[in-house]
Design a protein around this motif. Structure first.
Motif, PDB file in Angstrom:
ATOM      1  N   VAL A 134       0.836  -1.202   0.000  1.00 12.57           N
ATOM      2  CA  VAL A 134       0.000   0.000   0.000  1.00 12.57           C
ATOM      3  C   VAL A 134       0.874   1.257   0.000  1.00 12.57           C
ATOM      4  CG1 VAL A 134      -1.631   1.348   1.359  1.00 12.57           C
ATOM      5  CG2 VAL A 134      -1.986  -1.110   1.061  1.00 12.57           C
ATOM      6  N   LEU A 135       1.971   1.217   0.778  1.00  9.19           N
ATOM      7  CA  LEU A 135       2.848   2.389   0.849  1.00  9.19           C
ATOM      8  C   LEU A 135       3.422   2.701  -0.534  1.00  9.19           C
ATOM      9  CD1 LEU A 135       4.137   4.534   2.605  1.00  9.19           C
ATOM     10  CD2 LEU A 135       5.990   2.959   3.120  1.00  9.19           C
ATOM     11  N   ALA A 136       3.906   1.661  -1.225  1.00  3.48           N
ATOM     12  CA  ALA A 136       4.474   1.857  -2.558  1.00  3.48           C
ATOM     13  C   ALA A 136       3.405   2.393  -3.505  1.00  3.48           C
ATOM     14  CB  ALA A 136       5.039   0.534  -3.073  1.00  3.48           C
ATOM     15  N   ALA A 137       2.203   1.788  -3.441  1.00  2.00           N
ATOM     16  CA  ALA A 137       1.121   2.212  -4.323  1.00  2.00           C
ATOM     17  C   ALA A 137       0.725   3.659  -4.034  1.00  2.00           C
ATOM     18  CB  ALA A 137      -0.075   1.281  -4.152  1.00  2.00           C
ATOM     19  N   ALA A 138       0.690   4.019  -2.741  1.00  2.00           N
ATOM     20  CA  ALA A 138       0.289   5.374  -2.350  1.00  2.00           C
ATOM     21  C   ALA A 138       1.277   6.397  -2.897  1.00  2.00           C
ATOM     22  CB  ALA A 138       0.207   5.467  -0.827  1.00  2.00           C
ATOM     23  N   LEU A 139       2.567   6.074  -2.808  1.00  2.00           N
ATOM     24  CA  LEU A 139       3.570   7.020  -3.295  1.00  2.00           C
ATOM     25  C   LEU A 139       3.466   7.198  -4.798  1.00  2.00           C
ATOM     26  CD1 LEU A 139       6.517   5.943  -1.010  1.00  2.00           C
ATOM     27  CD2 LEU A 139       5.357   8.146  -1.005  1.00  2.00           C
ATOM     28  N   THR A 140       3.235   6.088  -5.515  1.00  2.00           N
ATOM     29  CA  THR A 140       3.078   6.194  -6.968  1.00  2.00           C
ATOM     30  C   THR A 140       1.877   7.081  -7.293  1.00  2.00           C
ATOM     31  OG1 THR A 140       3.484   3.831  -6.750  1.00  2.00           O
ATOM     32  CG2 THR A 140       3.381   4.697  -8.976  1.00  2.00           C
ATOM     33  N   LYS A 141       0.761   6.822  -6.589  1.00  2.00           N
ATOM     34  CA  LYS A 141      -0.456   7.615  -6.820  1.00  2.00           C
ATOM     35  C   LYS A 141      -0.180   9.106  -6.601  1.00  2.00           C
ATOM     36  CE  LYS A 141      -4.476   5.589  -7.806  1.00  2.00           C
ATOM     37  NZ  LYS A 141      -5.236   4.615  -7.017  1.00  2.00           N
ATOM     38  N   LEU A 142       0.465   9.418  -5.480  1.00  2.00           N
ATOM     39  CA  LEU A 142       0.700  10.828  -5.146  1.00  2.00           C
ATOM     40  C   LEU A 142       1.611  11.479  -6.182  1.00  2.00           C
ATOM     41  CD1 LEU A 142       1.068  10.554  -1.271  1.00  2.00           C
ATOM     42  CD2 LEU A 142      -0.816  11.586  -2.526  1.00  2.00           C
ATOM     43  N   LYS A 143       2.601  10.712  -6.658  1.00  2.00           N
ATOM     44  CA  LYS A 143       3.508  11.238  -7.673  1.00  2.00           C
ATOM     45  C   LYS A 143       2.747  11.503  -8.973  1.00  2.00           C
ATOM     46  CE  LYS A 143       7.588  11.547  -6.008  1.00  2.00           C
ATOM     47  NZ  LYS A 143       8.632  12.459  -6.039  1.00  2.00           N
ATOM     48  N   GLU A 144       1.824  10.572  -9.283  1.00  2.00           N
ATOM     49  CA  GLU A 144       1.028  10.737 -10.502  1.00  2.00           C
ATOM     50  C   GLU A 144       0.232  12.034 -10.439  1.00  2.00           C
ATOM     51  OE1 GLU A 144      -1.651   7.467 -11.241  1.00  2.00           O
ATOM     52  OE2 GLU A 144       0.087   6.131 -11.421  1.00  2.00           O
ATOM     53  N   ILE A 145      -0.359  12.293  -9.282  1.00  2.43           N
ATOM     54  CA  ILE A 145      -1.207  13.473  -9.141  1.00  2.43           C
ATOM     55  C   ILE A 145      -0.381  14.744  -9.322  1.00  2.43           C
ATOM     56  CG2 ILE A 145      -2.669  14.771  -7.546  1.00  2.43           C
ATOM     57  CD1 ILE A 145      -3.432  12.043  -6.322  1.00  2.43           C
ATOM     58  N   ASN A 146       0.801  14.769  -8.707  1.00  2.00           N
ATOM     59  CA  ASN A 146       1.658  15.944  -8.852  1.00  2.00           C
ATOM     60  C   ASN A 146       3.114  15.521  -8.713  1.00  2.00           C
ATOM     61  OD1 ASN A 146       3.080  18.281  -8.720  1.00  2.00           O
ATOM     62  ND2 ASN A 146       1.874  19.215  -7.081  1.00  2.00           N
ATOM     63  N   PRO A 147       3.828  15.433  -9.846  1.00  2.00           N
ATOM     64  CA  PRO A 147       5.203  14.913  -9.794  1.00  2.00           C
ATOM     65  C   PRO A 147       6.211  15.870  -9.154  1.00  2.00           C
ATOM     66  CG  PRO A 147       4.600  15.516 -12.040  1.00  2.00           C
ATOM     67  CD  PRO A 147       3.378  15.729 -11.208  1.00  2.00           C
TER      68      PRO A 147
END
Lengths: 440, 407
Positions: free
Chosen positions: B245-258
């Motif tokens: 979940v942590l890895a997925a959350a970071l990817t998601k957040l990066k996607e939203i605003n790199p």
């Protein structure tokens, strides 16, 4: 005679290896433990500005309306007091200091921005604290006044961003402002990070954060306030600030002022000036009290904040007590070793050796054990300091053996073993020759 | 076993006897205090936090500052995080336990009070109670109409506008007991910056982000303020999901605003581990010192014991020749060691108490509990007996014929 005694000592050490190993081990472990902790104490409790520290002072006035004359003033200054005292220029040098977290972008595209600590200070900071430059130099007083977009960076950051080249003239991006590099520092690692020490009395002895590295970017004070507006942390506020992070007119203390007064006779005058300033502010209604102003010198300020972490102090005491037990142990073992050779002593005495000669012989032997123990103790100290460098504490990178502590290791080992050998040697030279010869 | 002959022998070997006593006494004094400090640190490290640590994640992004759209950005982030499979609850918060930096405030029970009753820390964030996995023991969770935006509250406080401030609060049981001992806390009021807040809920436990006084560790309040500072807490459905979940959350957040800087990303187990780093290092060091001390002491007893036996070979031979059995000799040295150890332990206890008094003054340590004295004594007796066993057996092996030689 010394050579002969040394020979005898070697011979004796080889004769009972177990006992020798035990004694060397006792000295080595005791010295290793105590020198490791004493080195840390030595590195952390030293004077960060030798030769200069007695001329550096930290003025304090108390803007807190809830404060009292009987209490200590707050650890930092509010904006108005700090700028008033600074701009009066009553000392030989004066520097306003504040730290904040800032987003740092490099000119190279593609690299993500990083958050780093920024120090903002007026230009006297560099000359007052003997900050060494590799390239370029500090900005001028005009830059301070003009809020010039300039910056000085540390050697660490210069290595990271520019591979250690002369980067003067290049540009960094601090939050949303471009700043021009005017100076690059040589490696500079004050211990503690004395200009940022405060609040030690609230730290409960856990003060290892006072030993962090200096900030990577240093900007002029007022430039920093503009560039990073809204990201400043208060030391404390007595009322909620209108806009958190914007502290210029807030009821908060958040700034440090350092002054240098070269002439010791002028210190009293400056002290009076600070007191007068507070009294004046009280008369003007801005302060509720003015009787608790302070002007501590640098070492006094560090003492007041109890910069030496209490864990380190506890460890040092423990290690010295440990050395004590090792010594008691060694006294016992030496006693056993020397008195076992009563027959030999009796023979030497009967052949004309004086008590002093016998005493000297055994002291040489103790000293030799101390020397060998010291060598192993030195290795253990190196291992101990390596272990401390692996710890996640702010002062980890400081833990290295310097020349004085290296000398002290051997000095301590030899004097400890001579001390331990004293009593057994006295007992040995009191052996009555006739009794021993009878039983041979 | 006759003790008197042993005592008279010891009286003639004062120095050696004294050395053994001193060594045992010092060891006893230091080990007692060191073990006590170790226990204190271990207790601290197992401190209950009140949050569901094994299922929680913490992500902190660099504050984006005073932008207009930060509220909507936060809502986007939260919605994205909630969509990740395995996520149970999410919250945008002001601070977290073990986070080391904290907002605290003085609390009054009466606005006319000059000094605060106590100092407590302020947690806030929508959906915080479920996201932290807190256990409500009384009252209710904060409701949507309790909540205000953080910026609104700051502006309201500046304008002295009580309307825009929250009026409800959840506190911990320990804080409730401290404020109103023996009374129900629900419905009572506390004053923060002279504004009243009504207690609507009590949680079992919630420790502060930074603990400088262990007695005030659980004085925490939860305020109904919506936060938009880029600090998120995620509670997963199972502990095994965390890393994924942590890895997925970071990817998601990066996607939203790199362009955002991730300041912190860790599980709460790691946070606890880091938080007690100092305590763990100190405990480890002290354990090492204790073991080393006990070994050094034991070796010292072995060394002195051997010396003593060697010195008294003839005396032993005479006793054997006069009819003493091997076990008599063995007992003699064991009893002698027991006597020395007992005196050493007696002296050591007094020293241990003295050191404890010093530590109480300088390090605010509590008083050494009585149980340490008997336990320490038994430990040192055992070590003494083990250490002397070798030399004593060698003494028992001395043949009676030694007595007839070279007299």
């Amino acid at each position: 005679m010394f050579g002969y005694y040394l020979d005898l000592a070697f011979h004796s050490l080889r004769r009972n290896k177990v006992l020798t190993v035990l004694m060397v081990l006792a000295i080595a472990v005791g010295i290793g433990a105590s020198m490791t902790t004493l080195t840390v104490v030595h590195l952390l409790a030293g004077d960060p500005l030798p030769g200069r520290s007695q001329a550096i002072f930290y003025p304090q006035v108390d803007a807190d309306p809830k404060g009292k004359d009987a209490n200590e003033p707050l650890d930092m200054l509010d904006y108005r007091s700090a700028v008033d005292l600074w701009s009066a220029r009553r000392a030989d040098r004066q520097a306003l200091v504040v730290q904040s977290q800032v987003r740092l972008n490099t000119a190279e595209a593609g690299k993500p921005p990083v958050m780093t600590m920024m120090l903002s200070a007026t230009t006297d900071f560099f000359s007052m604290f003997n900050v060494p430059f590799r390239y370029g130099g500090p900005w001028s007083a005009q830059d301070d006044a003009a809020r010039a977009r300039v910056v000085v960076i540390t050697d660490d950051l210069n290595q990271k961003l520019f591979n250690g080249e002369n980067s003067v003239g290049r540009t960094l991006r601090l939050r949303d402002s471009d700043v021009r590099i005017v100076g690059v520092l040589k490696p500079w690692r004050p211990s503690p990070q004395f200009y940022a020490v405060r609040g030690g009395r609230f730290a409960g002895g856990d003060t290892s954060d006072f030993y962090t590295k200096p900030e990577d970017v240093i900007t002029p004070f007022f430039t920093g306030l503009e560039v990073n507006d809204g990201n400043f942390q208060q030391f404390t506020c007595w009322q909620m600030p209108d806009r958190p992070g914007h502290l210029q007119n807030a009821p908060c203390v958040w700034l440090a002022l350092w002054v240098q007064i070269n002439d010791a006779t002028k210190v009293a005058a400056y002290r009076r000036y600070v007191a007068d300033y507070a009294a004046q502010q009280q008369a003007a209604g801005r302060f509720t009290h003015s009787g608790n102003t302070r002007l501590r010198d640098l070492m006094g300020w560090l003492d007041y904040n109890g910069v030496l972490p209490s864990n380190v102090r506890l460890q040092a005491w423990l290690a010295v007590a440990f050395l004590g037990i090792c010594l008691v142990n060694m006294v016992g073992l030496l006693l056993a070793k020397f008195l076992r050779r009563s027959g030999e002593i009796g023979l030497r005495r009967a052949l004309g050796a004086s008590r002093v000669a016998v005493f000297m012989q055994f002291m040489v032997e103790s000293g030799l054990i101390g020397l060998i123990g010291g060598a192993f103790g030195w290795l253990l100290t190196l291992a101990g300091l390596w272990f401390i460098r692996q710890q996640p504490v702010a002062y980890a990178d400081l833990a290295r053996l310097d020349v004085p502590m290296f000398m002290l290791t051997f000095l301590a080992a030899i004097s400890a073993s001579l001390l331990a050998g004293m009593l057994p040697a006295v007992r040995a030279c009191r052996v009555v020759p006739a009794w021993q010869l009878k039983t041979l | 076993m006759d003790i008197l002959p042993i005592l008279s022998t010891l009286r003639r070997h004062k120095i050696t006897a004294f050395l053994v006593i001193i060594e045992i006494a010092l060891t006893c004094a230091i080990v007692c205090n060191a073990v006590f400090i170790i226990n204190q640190r271990l207790d601290r490290m197992s401190m209950e936090s009140g949050v569901d640590e094994h299922r929680m994640l913490h992500i902190q992004l660099a504050d984006i500052g005073d932008t207009k759209d930060k509220k909507s950005r936060t809502l986007t982030d939260l919605a994205a995080l909630r969509e990740i499979p395995g996520v149970a609850e999410v919250s945008s918060v002001m601070q977290v336990p073990f986070g080391n930096s904290s907002s605290n405030s003085g609390i009054k029970l009466d606005p006319k009070q000059k000094l605060s009753t106590l100092n407590a820390t302020m947690y806030s964030g929508e959906n915080l109670v479920p996201a932290f996995g807190l256990q409500l023991v009384a009252g209710r969770d904060l409701q949507p109409d309790d909540f205000r935006d953080f910026d609104e509250v700051v502006r309201g406080a500046a304008a002295k506008d009580a309307k825009s401030l929250p009026h409800t609060v959840i506190i911990t049981q320990n804080m409730a007991n401290r404020l109103w001992p023996g009374q129900p806390a629900l419905g009572k009021q506390i004053y923060l910056l002279d504004y009243p807040m009504t207690v609507v809920g009590v949680v079992k436990e919630l420790i502060r982000p930074s603990i400088w006084d262990d007695s005030a560790k659980s004085y925490s309040m939860i305020f109904p303020m919506r936060m938009a500072r880029g600090e998120y807490v995620i509670r997963t459905k199972t502990p095994e999901d965390r890393e994924r979940v942590l890895a997925a959350a970071l990817t998601k957040l990066k996607e939203i605003n790199p362009h955002r800087v991730v300041l912190k990303k860790h599980t709460f187990d790691d946070m606890r581990h880091d938080f007690f780093q100092n305590d763990r290092a100190m405990a480890g060091l002290l354990i090492g010192v204790c073991v080393a001390l006990l070994i050094v002491t034991a070796l010292g007893i072995v060394g002195l014991g051997s010396f003593w036996v060697a010195q008294r070979r003839r005396q032993i031979g005479v006793r054997r020749a006069l009819g003493a059995t091997r076990s008599n000799i063995l007992r003699y040295f064991q009893t002698e060691n027991f006597l020395l150890a007992t005196i050493g332990i007696g002296v050591g206890m007094v020293m241990a108490y003295g050191i404890n008094l010093l530590l109480m003054v300088h390090y605010e340590l509590p008083r050494l509990p009585g149980i340490y004295f008997p336990v320490g004594a038994v430990l040192l007796w055992i070590i003494g007996q083990l250490a002397v066993l070798g030399p004593a057996m060698r003494a028992a092996a001395v043949p009676p014929v030694v007595a007839t030689r070279s007299v």
